[in-house]
Write an enzyme that holds these catalytic residues in place. Sequence first.
Site, PDB file in Angstrom:
ATOM      1  N   ARG A  52       1.098  -1.472   0.151  1.00 35.25           N
ATOM      2  CA  ARG A  52      -0.151  -0.214  -0.186  1.00 35.25           C
ATOM      3  C   ARG A  52       0.672   0.904  -0.433  1.00 35.25           C
ATOM      4  O   ARG A  52       0.452   2.495  -0.278  1.00 35.25           O
ATOM      5  CB  ARG A  52      -1.109   0.210   1.484  1.00 35.25           C
ATOM      6  N   SER A 129      -0.979  -2.360  10.126  1.00 38.03           N
ATOM      7  CA  SER A 129      -1.160  -4.160  10.598  1.00 38.03           C
ATOM      8  C   SER A 129      -0.506  -4.789   9.674  1.00 38.03           C
ATOM      9  O   SER A 129      -0.671  -5.519   8.518  1.00 38.03           O
ATOM     10  CB  SER A 129      -2.478  -4.212   9.479  1.00 38.03           C
ATOM     11  N   GLY A 131       1.048  -7.962  10.162  1.00 41.25           N
ATOM     12  CA  GLY A 131       0.766  -9.059   9.822  1.00 41.25           C
ATOM     13  C   GLY A 131       0.543  -9.254   8.388  1.00 41.25           C
ATOM     14  O   GLY A 131       0.337 -10.661   7.220  1.00 41.25           O
ATOM     15  N   GLU A 158     -10.497  11.641  -8.246  1.00 34.42           N
ATOM     16  CA  GLU A 158     -10.266  10.948  -6.963  1.00 34.42           C
ATOM     17  C   GLU A 158     -11.409  10.067  -6.331  1.00 34.42           C
ATOM     18  O   GLU A 158     -11.089   9.571  -5.655  1.00 34.42           O
ATOM     19  CB  GLU A 158      -9.385  11.271  -6.347  1.00 34.42           C
TER      20      GLU A 158
END
Length: 206
Positions: A52, A129, A131, A158
């Site tokens: 991300r 996060s 994980g 957007e």
Amino acid sequence: MTSPFQFSASDVHIERRETVFQGFFRLDKLWLTHARFDGKNMPVFTRELFIRGDATCVLPYDPVRDEVVLLEQFRLGALGRDQSPWLLELVAGMNEDGETPEEVARREGQEEAGLTFRSLERICDYLVSPGGTSELVHLYCGLVSAESAGGLYGMEHEHEDIRAHVFSSHEAIEMIRDGRINNAAAIIALQWLQLNRSRLRNEVGL
């Protein structure tokens, strides 16, 4: 007792990596092994990693009026929960290549809330996060005047549809207590404000 952090990135070996999806976001599949606490090595295993990128979030705070500005917008990840998928959040944006977090904060303050920050105070950096995603958030408090804050904002190309709200700091903190605010960045920033509110107000002579 053994101290933590005995391992580093050099103790991880990636055997193979491939991108299995590339759209608005990217998903990679990794085959990897790493050192174990018992001195052995983990057998090769697979994990999917949501790529991300880093983001910057800012809590706009007016120490004179003792008010914060929070943004309301639709979030797909909250759909299907026993709550509205329109959340109250911070000013936020993804960091583009070559941008510092401070530059992102000031850009997004203008685009998402029409705000100009007088100064930015770093709260922390945190992994969202770890994980399953690589995302790191740079979290700030931005000092502003909230006197004329509020209204509709967002970049139409957007697909942003944002309403800026002004709340007293007390009301915003109460919304954490009763669960109306339940996203990590806003919770961390508002709890930080609870600890630092008196100092920020004293610094402007209040």
